[in-house]
Design an enzyme around this catalytic site. Structure first.
Site, mmCIF file in Angstrom:
data_model
loop_
_atom_site.group_PDB
_atom_site.id
_atom_site.type_symbol
_atom_site.label_atom_id
_atom_site.label_comp_id
_atom_site.label_asym_id
_atom_site.label_seq_id
_atom_site.Cartn_x
_atom_site.Cartn_y
_atom_site.Cartn_z
ATOM 1 N N SER A 46 -68.377 18.047 -11.104
ATOM 2 C CA SER A 46 -69.471 19.339 -10.823
ATOM 3 C C SER A 46 -69.602 20.047 -11.869
ATOM 4 O O SER A 46 -70.351 20.593 -12.389
ATOM 5 C CB SER A 46 -69.429 20.051 -9.336
ATOM 6 O OG SER A 46 -69.573 19.072 -8.634
ATOM 7 N N VAL A 173 -63.982 15.246 5.816
ATOM 8 C CA VAL A 173 -63.464 13.965 6.517
ATOM 9 C C VAL A 173 -62.149 14.888 7.249
ATOM 10 O O VAL A 173 -61.286 15.394 6.520
ATOM 11 C CB VAL A 173 -62.897 13.023 5.590
ATOM 12 C CG1 VAL A 173 -62.206 12.040 6.191
ATOM 13 C CG2 VAL A 173 -64.416 12.275 5.065
ATOM 14 N N HIS A 224 -57.513 23.242 -16.638
ATOM 15 C CA HIS A 224 -57.887 23.146 -17.745
ATOM 16 C C HIS A 224 -58.971 24.079 -18.324
ATOM 17 O O HIS A 224 -59.989 24.084 -17.637
ATOM 18 C CB HIS A 224 -58.177 21.690 -18.040
ATOM 19 C CG HIS A 224 -59.148 21.240 -19.324
ATOM 20 N ND1 HIS A 224 -58.611 21.572 -20.519
ATOM 21 C CD2 HIS A 224 -60.317 20.833 -19.679
ATOM 22 C CE1 HIS A 224 -59.330 21.262 -21.379
ATOM 23 N NE2 HIS A 224 -60.435 20.885 -20.942
ATOM 24 N N TYR A 255 -61.456 20.594 -28.140
ATOM 25 C CA TYR A 255 -62.435 19.892 -28.307
ATOM 26 C C TYR A 255 -63.744 20.674 -28.193
ATOM 27 O O TYR A 255 -63.494 21.754 -27.573
ATOM 28 C CB TYR A 255 -62.613 18.725 -27.392
ATOM 29 C CG TYR A 255 -62.647 19.005 -25.908
ATOM 30 C CD1 TYR A 255 -63.732 19.556 -25.072
ATOM 31 C CD2 TYR A 255 -61.634 18.933 -24.854
ATOM 32 C CE1 TYR A 255 -64.064 19.876 -24.054
ATOM 33 C CE2 TYR A 255 -61.624 19.054 -23.933
ATOM 34 C CZ TYR A 255 -62.946 19.593 -23.049
ATOM 35 O OH TYR A 255 -62.949 19.973 -21.907
ATOM 36 N N TYR A 528 -38.742 -20.724 -13.906
ATOM 37 C CA TYR A 528 -39.713 -19.628 -14.283
ATOM 38 C C TYR A 528 -40.950 -20.133 -13.864
ATOM 39 O O TYR A 528 -41.388 -21.166 -13.960
ATOM 40 C CB TYR A 528 -39.533 -19.786 -15.737
ATOM 41 C CG TYR A 528 -40.867 -18.862 -16.600
ATOM 42 C CD1 TYR A 528 -40.414 -17.528 -16.622
ATOM 43 C CD2 TYR A 528 -42.110 -19.307 -16.979
ATOM 44 C CE1 TYR A 528 -41.406 -16.756 -17.188
ATOM 45 C CE2 TYR A 528 -43.173 -18.581 -17.510
ATOM 46 C CZ TYR A 528 -42.707 -17.257 -17.579
ATOM 47 O OH TYR A 528 -43.653 -16.365 -18.287
ATOM 48 N N ASP A 541 -44.983 -12.812 -14.121
ATOM 49 C CA ASP A 541 -44.251 -14.014 -14.284
ATOM 50 C C ASP A 541 -42.839 -13.577 -13.557
ATOM 51 O O ASP A 541 -42.390 -12.499 -13.934
ATOM 52 C CB ASP A 541 -44.044 -14.377 -15.467
ATOM 53 C CG ASP A 541 -43.424 -13.255 -16.805
ATOM 54 O OD1 ASP A 541 -43.319 -12.021 -16.082
ATOM 55 O OD2 ASP A 541 -43.073 -13.550 -17.707
ATOM 56 N N GLU A 638 -27.019 -14.352 -16.915
ATOM 57 C CA GLU A 638 -27.183 -13.243 -16.309
ATOM 58 C C GLU A 638 -26.308 -13.295 -15.153
ATOM 59 O O GLU A 638 -26.269 -14.161 -14.266
ATOM 60 C CB GLU A 638 -28.822 -13.153 -15.736
ATOM 61 C CG GLU A 638 -29.887 -13.152 -16.924
ATOM 62 C CD GLU A 638 -31.101 -13.224 -16.479
ATOM 63 O OE1 GLU A 638 -31.452 -13.182 -15.219
ATOM 64 O OE2 GLU A 638 -31.991 -13.059 -17.183
#
Length: 810
Positions: A46, A173, A224, A255, A528, A541, A638
């Site tokens: 707004s 709400v 801000h 700005y 893998y 992955d 590892e």
């Protein structure tokens, strides 16, 4: 078609955009509820100044902004257009900022956003008020402009209502109802709303709404400053709201945008001013609106002084009005998007500014209706990406305030967070400090980039010194550690990587379905694998080690992976994140076996533990899970153990390794070595938008499997590859790039760099890049735009080192 019953909480630019996009897909049972009066219900939308600068180091954020420009450009209301296409101009008032503008121009070229670096004189032509003597140059983006947020809300809600949506304003709400972990409806002060899907687009009130389903949102509203001037003589008589580009002076944290004959001035240089949820007034209590707090002139004084120096014409104007307007910040500066893990059907679209609003509306509509987003790669926006420690109120506040303070700073890709540090440390931290570890941060962990104790290794080695930008957070020790790893043996702290245990009846069957590889091989097997989405895109992955019949250890990429697995796991399958209670050392190099084997009765010969196999054993007095993996491309393992025994494991290996010249090596060397082997990094090299075939990991897809999640979709994509993740080497042996740079062919931007590092074994800079498939033939000549220079590069066969994998399989 009728979709599910949807309640959108919040009628700002995000809620309006989502309502428009959902109803455009035929979902006509959509209710938008807001406690304010439309079209200005009192949130950030707004009062937002509406500046849309598309330039962003995140490709996702830039593309969300680009869609916002496209959509707002087509929207109109009775009051006028919803977008003013005036362009954008960022000016540099220092040489360092001009260099940064060249880097930002590279982002735009990489993402396909038209822009140009322009001279000081051209800056003044675009903005005649500028004192050209203070300007070194500028970045001009013709496609930027001003989004009229309130008009955008009106236009999008009008379209949604025309398709059957319902607006409920001046209604608060009070609660969100769930049953057995699934959303059922919303309670308001005007009654009940049944719902299958509830979307929180409440902006600064997001944490309050999310808490209704037990969800903690890492979001802080911060004030801000935005001020409006009286008439600026240079703009006297201007009848159009804005004719000149929106302007940024990031060196001054400022700005500007025109408003007829005056200017709007936004300022980020003041002290952070966070506002707690209880500090946000209600619509009836607020003097102007809840998101607007009183202007503090003393905080704005430096901004006004800087403005009058850069724009001398403003000396004859004054500040007529100002606000401290609330906007949302998150710990990593990215939006919060996705479905709550413990309240299915409750979705979040939070910490979204006007700049990305329409793009987020589209993304969320696709995600909710199709189960995935096809238009944008949202892995960096995933709601579930944060670890538990990142949800601590003090952490969220500290990070959000720091992000506000740094919003216009020049940030290096390796720059660690400033506060709070240190936060997490591995069990090896004391030893790392003794060795002079130079620490950066990863997943909250202090992680050495290199060790000063290895400075003596630099002498006599050919380690080129990179350019100034690449030399930040760098030392020649990085190169020495990388070379030494290939020559002898090194210890790497891998604790920051996330570890998950999947156990219980049905675990094998579950993982076999969720992953692309064969998970049902014998106990001790390691694979893998990929996790795919419904569209065949890569969710993550992972490595999967089978430690027992129904016991698996997974190496995953983040908390979002844990949530993904939990969200699909059947009853009886346990998914436990064990990262905090465990640790990991990588022992790698040609002499790794000479260090390890004397410490154990277990057989660590090549036959005793083959590549991509694992076993439990004792290293001295320390029980470990040893996986024969090597992300650096050398012989080794590892080694995992519990956190309480981690230091003992380090000391045991260190003492045994002395006679073999063992060193500790840092993340800088690690990254160089993994790129020489062509190993991908999820989130950097590939994400949700990519499939295995184009990302170069199609070998992980076992097509013969009867079924796995995303199988049909991923196989359908196999023969439709139009781009590929491609290995480039830099022609000049002293050059190096950092990532996110554009790649050019015949003067045209054709792709962008993902990961990059110097390869200290091969003696070349390495860059992996997404390129059109027709430009991925080895030997193809390209160039990479690095700041304001073009660096020659050549497509190269991968892996660059040891393609027959002899080093790791000995």
């Amino acid at each position: 078609m009728a979709g599910k019953r949807v309640v959108i909480i919040g009628a700002g630019v995000v809620g309006a955009a989502l309502a428009d996009e959902l109803t455009a897909r035929g979902w006509d049972e959509v209710t938008v509820v807001d406690k304010g009066a439309l079209p200005t219900p009192g949130g950030s939308s707004s009062h937002a100044p509406g500046l849309v600068f598309q330039t962003n180091g995140s490709r996702t954020m830039a593309e969300l902004a680009r869609y916002t420009v496209e959509k707002f450009s087509e929207l109109h209301t009775e009051e006028g257009p919803c977008f003013l296409p005036v362009g954008g101009l960022e000016v540099a008032t220092s040489p360092e900022r001009l260099a940064e503008l060249h880097r930002r121009a590279g982002w735009n070229a990489a993402w396909g956003i038209d822009c140009a670096i322009v001279s000081p004189q051209r800056c003044q032509e675009l903005w005649p008020m500028l004192d050209v003597s203070k300007v070194y140059g500028g970045l001009h983006v013709p496609g930027d402009g001003i989004a009229k947020a309130v008009r955008g809300v009106t236009a999008q809600l009008d379209r949604a209502v025309a398709r059957g949506a319902r607006l409920v304003e001046r209604t608060e709400v009070l609660d969100v109802h769930t049953e057995n972990g699934v959303v059922t409806g919303v309670s308001t002060d005007a009654g009940e709303l049944a719902a299958d899907v509830v979307v929180c687009c409440a902006g600064i009130w997001g944490p309050k709404v999310a808490a209704m389903v037990g969800l903690s949102l890492p979001l802080t509203p911060l004030a801000h400053q935005l001020a409006w001037t009286s008439q600026v003589p240079a703009n006297a008589g201007q009848r159009d709201e804005a004719v000149r580009p929106i302007l940024r002076n990031q060196d001054g944290d400022l700005y500007y945008r025109e408003r007829f004959d005056g200017l709007g001035i936004g300022y980020y240089g003041h002290r952070p001013m966070p506002v707690a949820q209880e500090g946000i007034l209600s619509c009836t209590e607020a003097e102007v609106m809840p998101s607007v707090h009183s202007f503090t002139e003393e905080d704005f004084a430096p901004a006004w002084e800087t403005t009058r120096g850069l724009l001398p014409a403003t000396a004859e104007a004054k500040i007529e009005e100002g606000i401290n307007g609330l906007f949302s910040f998150t710990p990593d500066d990215m939006p919060l998007l996705g479905e709550a893990p413990d309240a299915r059907g409750f979705w979040v679209a939070e910490s979204v500014w006007v700049t990305q609003s329409a793009g987020v509306g589209l993304a969320m509509a696709e995600w909710i209706t199709e189960g995935y987003c096809s238009s944008f790669d949202l892995h960096s926006c995933e709601l579930t990406r944060f670890d538990e420690y990142q949800l601590a109120p003090d952490y969220v506040l500290a990070r959000d305030c720091q992000n506000f303070a740094e919003v216009y700073d020049i940030k290096h890709p390796l720059q660690p967070m400033a506060e709070p540090r240190p936060l997490r440390v591995s069990p090896f931290h004391a030893r790392q400090e003794e060795l002079g570890g130079y620490f950066l941060e990863a997943h909250g962990f202090e992680r050495p980039q290199w060790y000063e104790a290895n400075a003596n290794l630099v002498e006599g080695r050919d380690i080129p010194v990179p350019n100034d930008w690449a030399a930040r957070y760098w030392s020649p020790i990085v190169g020495a550690e990388a070379q030494y790893t290939r020559e002898r043996v090194a210890l790497y702290d891998m604790t920051a990587l996330r570890r998950v245990m999947v156990t219980g009846p049905g675990s094998a069957e579950f993982l076999h379905y969720m992953a692309t590889g064969n998970v049902t091989r014998s106990v001790g097997s390691v694979g893998y694998n990929l996790l795919l989405d419904r569209d065949g895109g890569i969710r993550s992955d992972v490595t999967i080690a089978r430690l027992g019949r129904e016991e698996f250890q997974l190496g995953v990429n983040g908390h979002a992976d844990v949530d993904w697995l939990r969200g699909h796991a059947p009853q009886g399958v346990s998914i436990q994140d064990i990262t905090s209670g465990t640790c990991c050392l990588g022992l790698w190099g040609p002499l790794a076996r000479e260090v390890l084997q004397p410490l154990t009765t277990a057989d660590f010969s090549h036959e005793g533990l083959k590549f991509f196999r694992g076993k439990r054993a004792y290293i001295g007095n320390v029980p470990v899970t040893a996986l024969r993996l090597s992300y650096v491309g050398e012989l080794g393992w590892e080694l995992y153990t519990t956190a309480d025994l981690g230091l003992k494991l380090w000391d045991t290996l260190w003492e045994a390794g002395r006679e073999h010249g063992i060193i500790a090596a840092g993340r800088g060397a690690f990254n160089s070595l993994r790129l020489e082997k062509g190993y991908r990094s999820f989130g950097g090299d590939m994400g949700y938008e990519h499939d295995p075939w184009e990302a170069g990991v199609g070998f992980a897809v076992k097509e013969a499997k009867a079924e796995f999640f995303g199988k049909d979709a991923v196989l359908d994509r196999k023969d439709r590859v139009t781009r590929r993740l491609t290995c480039l080497t830099l022609d000049d042996p002293v050059e190096v790039v950092m990532g996110h740079e554009p790649v050019f062919h015949d003067g045209c931007a054709v792709g962008y760099v993902t990961s990059a590092a110097y390869g200290y074994t091969i003696g070349r800079g390495i860059a992996y890049a997404w390129l059109p498939a027709n430009l991925t033939e080895p030997g193809t000549s390209l160039s990479i735009r690095y700041f304001d220079r073009d660096v020659a590069a050549t497509v190269t066969e991968e892996p660059l080192l040891d393609p027959e994998m002899k080093r790791m399989r000995c």
